[in-house]
Every structure is written in C-alpha cells, then in structure tokens.
Design a protein around this motif. Sequence first.
Motif, PDB file in Angstrom:
ATOM      1  N   ARG A   3     -67.425 -18.893  77.522  1.00 39.74           N
ATOM      2  CA  ARG A   3     -68.904 -18.606  77.368  1.00 39.74           C
ATOM      3  C   ARG A   3     -69.848 -19.668  76.600  1.00 39.74           C
ATOM      4  O   ARG A   3     -69.057 -20.427  75.782  1.00 39.74           O
ATOM      5  N   LEU A   4     -70.897 -19.889  77.237  1.00 39.04           N
ATOM      6  CA  LEU A   4     -71.809 -20.993  76.732  1.00 39.04           C
ATOM      7  C   LEU A   4     -73.016 -20.311  76.460  1.00 39.04           C
ATOM      8  O   LEU A   4     -73.760 -19.830  77.338  1.00 39.04           O
ATOM      9  N   VAL A   5     -73.451 -20.232  74.975  1.00 42.50           N
ATOM     10  CA  VAL A   5     -74.702 -19.708  74.740  1.00 42.50           C
ATOM     11  C   VAL A   5     -75.554 -20.815  74.214  1.00 42.50           C
ATOM     12  O   VAL A   5     -75.310 -21.409  73.061  1.00 42.50           O
ATOM     13  N   ALA A  24     -69.863 -23.077  72.205  1.00 37.05           N
ATOM     14  CA  ALA A  24     -69.057 -22.640  73.221  1.00 37.05           C
ATOM     15  C   ALA A  24     -68.046 -21.469  72.648  1.00 37.05           C
ATOM     16  O   ALA A  24     -67.743 -21.589  71.632  1.00 37.05           O
ATOM     17  N   SER A  25     -67.500 -20.738  73.495  1.00 35.24           N
ATOM     18  CA  SER A  25     -66.542 -19.772  72.950  1.00 35.24           C
ATOM     19  C   SER A  25     -65.053 -20.298  72.785  1.00 35.24           C
ATOM     20  O   SER A  25     -64.151 -19.544  72.290  1.00 35.24           O
ATOM     21  N   GLU A  26     -64.895 -21.530  72.925  1.00 33.14           N
ATOM     22  CA  GLU A  26     -63.654 -22.115  72.672  1.00 33.14           C
ATOM     23  C   GLU A  26     -63.837 -23.548  72.508  1.00 33.14           C
ATOM     24  O   GLU A  26     -65.172 -23.965  72.294  1.00 33.14           O
ATOM     25  N   SER A  27     -62.641 -24.129  71.769  1.00 37.07           N
ATOM     26  CA  SER A  27     -62.956 -25.470  71.389  1.00 37.07           C
ATOM     27  C   SER A  27     -63.372 -26.380  72.410  1.00 37.07           C
ATOM     28  O   SER A  27     -63.090 -26.497  73.708  1.00 37.07           O
ATOM     29  N   LYS A  75     -68.031 -26.844  65.027  1.00 38.73           N
ATOM     30  CA  LYS A  75     -68.771 -25.547  65.440  1.00 38.73           C
ATOM     31  C   LYS A  75     -68.634 -25.388  66.901  1.00 38.73           C
ATOM     32  O   LYS A  75     -69.266 -24.465  67.342  1.00 38.73           O
ATOM     33  N   ASN A  76     -67.865 -26.136  67.700  1.00 35.85           N
ATOM     34  CA  ASN A  76     -67.789 -25.947  69.050  1.00 35.85           C
ATOM     35  C   ASN A  76     -69.305 -25.891  69.578  1.00 35.85           C
ATOM     36  O   ASN A  76     -69.455 -25.229  70.605  1.00 35.85           O
ATOM     37  N   HIS A  98     -67.458 -28.887  82.114  1.00 33.73           N
ATOM     38  CA  HIS A  98     -66.432 -29.060  82.957  1.00 33.73           C
ATOM     39  C   HIS A  98     -65.043 -28.956  82.180  1.00 33.73           C
ATOM     40  O   HIS A  98     -64.776 -29.917  81.359  1.00 33.73           O
ATOM     41  N   SER A  99     -64.086 -28.169  82.679  1.00 28.82           N
ATOM     42  CA  SER A  99     -62.996 -28.290  82.123  1.00 28.82           C
ATOM     43  C   SER A  99     -61.726 -28.497  83.405  1.00 28.82           C
ATOM     44  O   SER A  99     -61.803 -28.291  84.507  1.00 28.82           O
TER      45      SER A  99
END
Length: 117
Positions: A3-5, A24-27, A75-76, A98-99
Amino acid sequence: QVRLVESGGGSVQAGGSLRLSCAASESIFSFNVMGWYRQAPGKQRESVAVISSGGITNYADSVKGRFTISTDNAKNTVYLEMNSLKPDDTAVYYCNAHSPRTTVPYWGQGTQVTVSS
C-alpha cells in the motif's frame, strides 16, 4: 499487498510551496524505483520525479529546480517538496513504486494539488 498512501496535497497560490508524502506499507528498500506522477484534467499521467534505490534522481524538465524528491528510509516514506508552484502544476499527484518481485508497479490513491493564480 503493498500500500502507498499519499498526503500533503491542497490548494495554494502561485509561488507557494507544498510537501507531498507517500508512506509505504513495507520497507522502501524493497523497491527499485519510487516516484511521483501527476495527471491534470484531460491530460495523460506524466512522470514528475523519480528516485532509485541508489539515490539517483530524475525530474521532468517542467519541474527541475523547483521540485525535490527525497526519501526517509526509517519512515518508509518518499517526499516531493514543491516550491514556486505554478497553475500548470495543478493535478492529482500519484506515488509509484517498482518492485523487482512484480512486473506491474504499485500506485497510491492520489492527492489533489491546486495552484491558483
């Protein structure tokens, strides 16, 4: 699911400043590239600024010298500092990531930026 907020959008007068945030919801180390895009009414979505995991940045010609993209790894979060705003900067701004694990990038829900003359 990543998730990106986004946050920080709003209405300002020309010449003003805003700082957008994308949490971001992850690193964010898990992403190759993160960036900000924008879409104005009746126009295609366009890249505004991107930053690689190595810290390399790239900006659209229209925002060079006025916008700065940066990250806070603890804080990601990725930021977009926008100065000397112009009415042409009015758009919905989207965060993008992009992952290496997927072929489709992640998008935030967007935040509205309105600049009045």
